[in-house]
Scaffold this motif. Structure first.
Motif, PDB file in Angstrom:
ATOM      1  N   ARG A  60       3.732  -4.300   5.938  1.00  0.00           N
ATOM      2  CA  ARG A  60       2.843  -3.365   6.315  1.00  0.00           C
ATOM      3  C   ARG A  60       2.559  -2.779   7.741  1.00  0.00           C
ATOM      4  N   GLU A  89       0.906  -1.188   0.068  1.00  0.00           N
ATOM      5  CA  GLU A  89      -0.089   0.132  -0.086  1.00  0.00           C
ATOM      6  C   GLU A  89       0.832   1.451   0.131  1.00  0.00           C
ATOM      7  N   LEU A 136      -3.917  -4.941  -6.688  1.00  0.00           N
ATOM      8  CA  LEU A 136      -3.690  -5.067  -5.211  1.00  0.00           C
ATOM      9  C   LEU A 136      -4.928  -5.042  -4.557  1.00  0.00           C
ATOM     10  N   SER A 137      -6.043  -4.734  -4.966  1.00  0.00           N
ATOM     11  CA  SER A 137      -7.481  -4.571  -4.422  1.00  0.00           C
ATOM     12  C   SER A 137      -8.096  -6.275  -4.744  1.00  0.00           C
ATOM     13  N   SER A 178      -3.312  -0.523  -8.727  1.00  0.00           N
ATOM     14  CA  SER A 178      -4.470  -0.287  -7.665  1.00  0.00           C
ATOM     15  C   SER A 178      -5.357  -1.653  -7.685  1.00  0.00           C
TER      16      SER A 178
END
Length: 562
Positions: A165, A46, A125-126, A122
């Motif tokens: 993360r 992220e 990633l989602s 993105s």
């Protein structure tokens, strides 16, 4: 025999801004500089943070490298989940050599989070839903394969560092619970960081995950002591975690403005600034702590081998197994392995008969030279072992020379390999036997050698070969060297040699004083061996020695009367 596998360390923080990525990069670089092979992986998908530091390394070495358009971990995981093919990992990595980091024994590679410049970053990633992946029984297999690939494609690295993360996330759980052998948790000393991180660390402990507790962003120079703020915060940390932090990582305000990599100075051997730099020391301590917990730490292997070599009768099968393990898993450190093999070869010779003759053979001299020239400064046990073996070998060589000086007719290579005490003994033997040219050729010049015995020996040899002027210069230098410690001596040797040298340069008052010191010492001494400088021999016959002292004293007194 132990089984090798790369050691995975995840860097985790509950909140951002605590210096997690900086600590990871500097610790990883330190391990590479120490000789390890390290892979660094950005799993903070992220908010990727590795590439800015990699750019800083490239900038430091004036190297241009393309990073922004490079696929990384996200693309790897997406392909692994959504296709039947196994994606390649090493093609996504940037090596330390690519960045200009050279002339170190270790290696380092960096794998970024992914190609953030692409519009579909993105979306991918989602789509990466770890809960769903594990429900379909694919998660464990993907991660197991991922670990095997890293080991295979990067030639069995020593360490794999993962930047996780922040917070409590699925990716954070993957990095800590499924990938890590240990977790480095970083927390600054404010309430929010301490209390939030402590809850996560408690869950690690319940899952039996090994954890290194690090208090980070500690202002350098903050005072300790009663009623000091730092003491108050550390006590709060202990209350929350149940223990004090294992390590502190210091902080300078200017670090907020750039990606600071002080370990690069260590790579360039700019050591003059290092002892006073608390930040660099923080990173070095963290790096060492991580390595100490690695069961396959190279330092553990070296310690085990050196312990085996120190044994009175080294076990050949055990050592051969160690060497084979080394050759298979630590191929980048073969210079040190060759040193140990040479050391072992000499140890075996020292257990045989006719040791001195064997050591004077050309191939043995070559091995001894290799041992003497190697300086394993990172491994004190090896340095001690090296000194012990070469000293013992030198003693055996000198014993053989004393029995048969004909070896001196060959090259003086053996003499250069002797440590101080065997060399002093060899010098005495060779001068006594009249090998003056050999000594003048093979003993270092007095300007380069602080040994007073060598100064005196060379002076004597110059005199015997008719080079009176050089002899007198060195006798004078010898007297000056001894004069600084004149009242410290606990043997007759320095006094009688000073009397001998002083007479040579016609400093008769000093010669007479030295003779008087010799007489005085003989009255209280329990020495069993005495040195006669005029003939370069030692004797345990005190009558013979006293006769020589009397002859030298008569010579000095006659000159004084004249």
């Amino acid at each position: 025999m132990k089984v090798f596998k790369p050691y995975f360390t995840t860097f985790y923080s509950y909140k951002g801004g605590v210096g997690r990525t900086s600590a990871l990069i500097n610790s990883a670089l330190h391990r590479a500089i120490e000789g390890d092979r390290v892979v660094v992986i950005d799993f903070d998908l992220e908010a990727p943070g590795i590439w800015p530091y990699v750019k800083e390394i490239a900038k430091h070495y004036s190297v241009d490298v393309e990073l922004e358009n490079r696929d990384g971990i996200l693309e790897y995981l997406y392909e692994a989940v959504n296709s039947n093919e196994i994606p390649n990992l090493k093609s996504r990595a940037v090596s330390g050599k690519d960045l200009g980091l050279k002339n170190i024994e270790g290696q380092i590679w960096f794998i970024g989070a992914g190609n953030t410049s692409k519009a579909d970053y993105s979306r991918k990633l989602s789509a990466l839903n770890w809960a769903s992946i594990f429900e379909n029984n694919a998660g464990a297999a993907i991660l197991a394969n991922f670990k095997k690939q890293l080991a295979h494609e990067f030639d069995q690295p020593d360490h794999i560092f993962i930047d996780s993360r922040t917070g409590i996330t699925e990716v954070g759980g993957v990095c800590t619970k499924y990938l890590a052998d240990q977790v480095v948790t970083l927390s600054s000393l404010n309430d929010q960081n301490i209390r939030g991180t402590a809850k996560v660390v408690n869950s690690f402990r319940q899952s039996n995950i090994s954890t290194i507790l690090v208090a980070s962003n500690v202002p350098a120079g903050l005072p300790w002591g009663k009623d000091q703020m730092f003491t108050e915060r550390i006590n709060l940390y202990k209350e929350a975690f149940g223990s004090f932090p294992s390590l502190l990582v210091y902080h300078y305000p200017s670090l907020s403005l750039s990606e600071c990599i002080p370990v690069l100075f260590y790579a360039e051997k700019e050591h003059s600034i290092l002892p006073a730099d608390p930040l660099l020391k923080s990173y070095a301590n963290l790096s060492d702590e991580i390595d100490q917990r690695n069961p396959n730490s190279f330092k553990i292997l070296v310690h085990d081998i050196s312990y085996s070599l120190f044994a009175s009768a080294p076990n050949k099968e055990v050592l051969d197994a160690y060497f084979a393990f080394w050759e298979k898993y630590y191929s980048n450190r073969n210079s040190l392995l060759n040193f140990l093999k040479d050391l072992y070869s000499v140890i075996l010779v020292l257990q045989e008969n006719d040791i001195g003759k064997e050591l004077l053979k050309k191939d043995r001299l070559k091995e001894l030279k290799a041992i003497n020239n190697y300086a394993p400064t990172n491994y004190p046990s090896l340095e001690t072992l090296k000194d012990f073996i070469t000293m013992k070998a030198g003693v055996e060589i000198v014993k053989e020379i004393e029995k048969d000086c004909s070896y001196c007719k060959s090259a003086g290579e053996w003499f250069q390999l002797l440590h101080e005490m065997p060399r002093i003994r060899a010098t005495e033997i060779l001068i006594r036997e009249g090998y003056y040219d050999f000594i003048l050729k093979n003993v270092k010049s007095s300007e380069d050698d602080e040994s007073t015995v060598n100064i005196f020996g060379r002076a004597f040899c110059f005199e015997k070969t008719g080079q009176e002027e050089k002899a007198l210069e060195l006798y004078e230098q010898y007297i000056q060297a001894l004069g600084e410690r004149f009242d410290e001596f606990e043997s007759s040797l320095p006094f009688i040699t000073m009397a001998f040298a002083a007479e040579k340069i016609n400093n008769l008052e000093l010669a007479q004083e030295a003779i008087q010191k010799t007489h005085k010492f003989l009255k209280t001494s329990s020495e069993s061996e005495y040195f006669i400088p005029a003939t370069w021999k030692k004797t345990n016959n005190i009558k013979e020695f006293k006769k020589y002292v009397a002859e030298l004293e008569n010579s000095i007194n006659k000159k004084m009367q004249i």
